[in-house]
Design a protein around this motif. Structure first.
Motif, mmCIF file in Angstrom:
data_model
loop_
_atom_site.group_PDB
_atom_site.id
_atom_site.type_symbol
_atom_site.label_atom_id
_atom_site.label_comp_id
_atom_site.label_asym_id
_atom_site.label_seq_id
_atom_site.Cartn_x
_atom_site.Cartn_y
_atom_site.Cartn_z
ATOM 1 N N THR A 253 0.813 -1.210 0.000
ATOM 2 C CA THR A 253 0.000 0.000 0.000
ATOM 3 C C THR A 253 0.846 1.259 0.000
ATOM 4 O O THR A 253 0.572 2.213 -0.743
ATOM 5 C CB THR A 253 -0.946 0.007 1.217
ATOM 6 O OG1 THR A 253 -1.793 -1.142 1.165
ATOM 7 C CG2 THR A 253 -1.809 1.259 1.214
ATOM 8 N N GLN A 254 1.903 1.296 0.822
ATOM 9 C CA GLN A 254 2.724 2.505 0.907
ATOM 10 C C GLN A 254 3.492 2.758 -0.390
ATOM 11 O O GLN A 254 3.575 3.896 -0.861
ATOM 12 C CB GLN A 254 3.679 2.391 2.097
ATOM 13 C CG GLN A 254 2.957 2.393 3.435
ATOM 14 C CD GLN A 254 3.836 1.882 4.567
ATOM 15 O OE1 GLN A 254 4.644 0.968 4.390
ATOM 16 N NE2 GLN A 254 3.682 2.472 5.741
ATOM 17 N N LEU A 255 4.037 1.704 -0.972
ATOM 18 C CA LEU A 255 4.702 1.862 -2.271
ATOM 19 C C LEU A 255 3.691 2.308 -3.327
ATOM 20 O O LEU A 255 4.002 3.117 -4.201
ATOM 21 C CB LEU A 255 5.358 0.553 -2.699
ATOM 22 C CG LEU A 255 6.618 0.134 -1.940
ATOM 23 C CD1 LEU A 255 7.091 -1.247 -2.411
ATOM 24 C CD2 LEU A 255 7.735 1.157 -2.118
ATOM 25 N N GLY A 256 2.465 1.780 -3.235
ATOM 26 C CA GLY A 256 1.416 2.183 -4.165
ATOM 27 C C GLY A 256 1.069 3.656 -4.024
ATOM 28 O O GLY A 256 0.826 4.343 -5.015
ATOM 29 N N GLN A 257 1.042 4.167 -2.779
ATOM 30 C CA GLN A 257 0.749 5.582 -2.565
ATOM 31 C C GLN A 257 1.835 6.460 -3.183
ATOM 32 O O GLN A 257 1.540 7.477 -3.827
ATOM 33 C CB GLN A 257 0.635 5.868 -1.066
ATOM 34 C CG GLN A 257 -0.599 5.274 -0.409
ATOM 35 C CD GLN A 257 -0.606 5.431 1.107
ATOM 36 O OE1 GLN A 257 0.414 5.798 1.707
ATOM 37 N NE2 GLN A 257 -1.734 5.142 1.725
ATOM 38 N N ALA A 258 3.099 6.054 -2.993
ATOM 39 C CA ALA A 258 4.206 6.827 -3.564
ATOM 40 C C ALA A 258 4.153 6.805 -5.089
ATOM 41 O O ALA A 258 4.326 7.840 -5.751
ATOM 42 C CB ALA A 258 5.546 6.271 -3.074
ATOM 43 N N ALA A 259 3.904 5.625 -5.659
ATOM 44 C CA ALA A 259 3.861 5.486 -7.115
ATOM 45 C C ALA A 259 2.694 6.272 -7.708
ATOM 46 O O ALA A 259 2.840 6.988 -8.705
ATOM 47 C CB ALA A 259 3.763 4.013 -7.503
ATOM 48 N N GLN A 260 1.513 6.148 -7.094
ATOM 49 C CA GLN A 260 0.343 6.841 -7.620
ATOM 50 C C GLN A 260 0.491 8.350 -7.491
ATOM 51 O O GLN A 260 0.089 9.104 -8.376
ATOM 52 C CB GLN A 260 -0.915 6.373 -6.904
ATOM 53 C CG GLN A 260 -2.194 7.013 -7.424
ATOM 54 C CD GLN A 260 -2.385 6.794 -8.924
ATOM 55 O OE1 GLN A 260 -2.016 5.734 -9.428
ATOM 56 N NE2 GLN A 260 -2.943 7.762 -9.618
ATOM 57 N N GLY A 261 1.068 8.784 -6.380
ATOM 58 C CA GLY A 261 1.264 10.221 -6.196
ATOM 59 C C GLY A 261 2.124 10.809 -7.299
ATOM 60 O O GLY A 261 1.848 11.895 -7.819
ATOM 61 N N HIS A 262 3.192 10.075 -7.681
ATOM 62 C CA HIS A 262 4.085 10.591 -8.721
ATOM 63 C C HIS A 262 3.431 10.521 -10.102
ATOM 64 O O HIS A 262 3.569 11.457 -10.904
ATOM 65 C CB HIS A 262 5.400 9.816 -8.710
ATOM 66 C CG HIS A 262 6.453 10.413 -9.584
ATOM 67 N ND1 HIS A 262 6.742 11.758 -9.582
ATOM 68 C CD2 HIS A 262 7.286 9.854 -10.512
ATOM 69 C CE1 HIS A 262 7.709 12.005 -10.447
ATOM 70 N NE2 HIS A 262 8.049 10.871 -11.035
ATOM 71 N N ALA A 263 2.706 9.439 -10.384
ATOM 72 C CA ALA A 263 2.016 9.330 -11.672
ATOM 73 C C ALA A 263 1.002 10.457 -11.821
ATOM 74 O O ALA A 263 0.921 11.120 -12.870
ATOM 75 C CB ALA A 263 1.337 7.971 -11.799
ATOM 76 N N GLY A 264 0.209 10.690 -10.790
ATOM 77 C CA GLY A 264 -0.787 11.748 -10.840
ATOM 78 C C GLY A 264 -0.164 13.129 -10.967
ATOM 79 O O GLY A 264 -0.686 13.996 -11.671
ATOM 80 N N ASP A 265 0.978 13.335 -10.298
ATOM 81 C CA ASP A 265 1.661 14.633 -10.363
ATOM 82 C C ASP A 265 2.205 14.892 -11.762
ATOM 83 O O ASP A 265 2.098 16.002 -12.299
ATOM 84 C CB ASP A 265 2.792 14.673 -9.338
ATOM 85 C CG ASP A 265 3.403 16.060 -9.193
ATOM 86 O OD1 ASP A 265 2.644 17.014 -8.926
ATOM 87 O OD2 ASP A 265 4.629 16.188 -9.332
ATOM 88 N N MET A 266 2.804 13.861 -12.388
ATOM 89 C CA MET A 266 3.323 14.026 -13.754
ATOM 90 C C MET A 266 2.192 14.350 -14.727
ATOM 91 O O MET A 266 2.347 15.214 -15.602
ATOM 92 C CB MET A 266 4.080 12.772 -14.194
ATOM 93 C CG MET A 266 5.423 12.577 -13.529
ATOM 94 S SD MET A 266 6.441 11.292 -14.304
ATOM 95 C CE MET A 266 5.494 9.803 -13.924
ATOM 96 N N ALA A 267 1.059 13.667 -14.587
ATOM 97 C CA ALA A 267 -0.069 13.915 -15.477
ATOM 98 C C ALA A 267 -0.647 15.310 -15.263
ATOM 99 O O ALA A 267 -0.956 16.034 -16.219
ATOM 100 C CB ALA A 267 -1.149 12.861 -15.264
ATOM 101 N N ALA A 268 -0.790 15.713 -14.010
ATOM 102 C CA ALA A 268 -1.408 17.003 -13.704
ATOM 103 C C ALA A 268 -0.512 18.173 -14.095
ATOM 104 O O ALA A 268 -0.995 19.212 -14.564
ATOM 105 C CB ALA A 268 -1.741 17.083 -12.215
#
Length: 244
Positions: free
Chosen positions: A144-159
């Motif tokens: 879960t924690q690795l998923g939060q870090a990964a999703q946060g970065h993916a969403g930031d790059m897209a936004a």
């Protein structure tokens, strides 16, 4: 890219042939041996500064109509290089309106599970990543924690419409994973942009030596997956690997 040394320099999400209009810019991000290039590690040159200039951080600016070749090479080994063909037009092409999807706030469980399954299928058999041979590795589990870090970065790059291991605020993947609360012993990160399916993105990572090494690294035990839509690439993918 003729003349480049395979497996040393890799362009991250940038085509080797690009078309720009006068005044347009293009940032090129490079990995060296599978890791993001460090400041001062690369030298950037252009064959025609009257058409396209380039900074020593890899930012191309289209100046006038014409063609130019932008080259990046290792300061320590000028024979290791990548060439990018730049064609500049004076007038912008007529845009074709297309809807831009909003960034997805979280990856669907289906996407994360598909990436996990594809990665574990790859790890289940021995393979070569460039010049390095890997034995089959144990399956990973989602964290879960690795998923939060990964999703946060993916969403930031897209936004924010960028593509890099380094966040706009200057954070590295190490800092992002630590901020998510993951007490790591070892970690790694893969990113990709533009691929539209989990199958495409995992296949692309396996064809890239540095990304393939992360996937086959037996030291990693857990995986986090990030996926977001938006930005100029349309699709952004992140894998964060770790072991505690």
């Amino acid at each position: 890219m003729a003349g480049a040394t395979p497996g040393v320099l890799t362009a991250l999400g940038t085509p080797v042939s690009m078309q720009l209009t006068v005044g347009q810019t293009q940032q090129i991000n490079i990995s060296v041996g599978g890791q993001p290039a460090q400041p001062g590690q690369l030298r950037w040159t252009t064959t025609n500064a009257a058409v396209a200039t380039v900074t020593q951080t890899g930012k191309i600016t289209a100046v006038a109509a014409g063609t130019a070749t932008v080259r990046t090479s290792l300061v320590a080994n000028p024979n290791a290089f990548l060439d990018f063909s730049v064609s500049v037009s004076a007038a912008a092409p007529t845009p074709v309106p297309t809807p831009v999807p909003a960034p997805t706030p979280t990856p669907s469980g289906t996407v994360a599970q598909q990436i996990l399954q594809l990665v574990n299928t790859a790890r289940a058999q021995a393979r070569s990543c460039g010049a390095t041979s890997f034995a089959a590795a144990p399956a990973l589990t989602l964290n879960t924690q690795l998923g939060q870090a990964a999703q946060g970065h993916a969403g930031d790059m897209a936004a924010q419409n960028y593509f890099s291991h380094t966040s706009k605020d200057g954070r590295t993947f190490v800092q992002r994973i630590a901020a998510a609360g993951y007490a790591y012993r070892t970690i790694g990160e893969n990113i990709a942009a533009g691929q539209t399916t989990p199958q495409q993105v995992v296949a692309g990572w396996l064809q890239s030596e540095g990304h393939c090494r992360n996937i086959m690294n037996a030291s990693f035990k857990e995986l986090g997956v990030g996926y977001a839509q938006g930005g100029s690439y349309g699709h952004y993918w992140v894998q964060d690997f770790g072991a505690r």
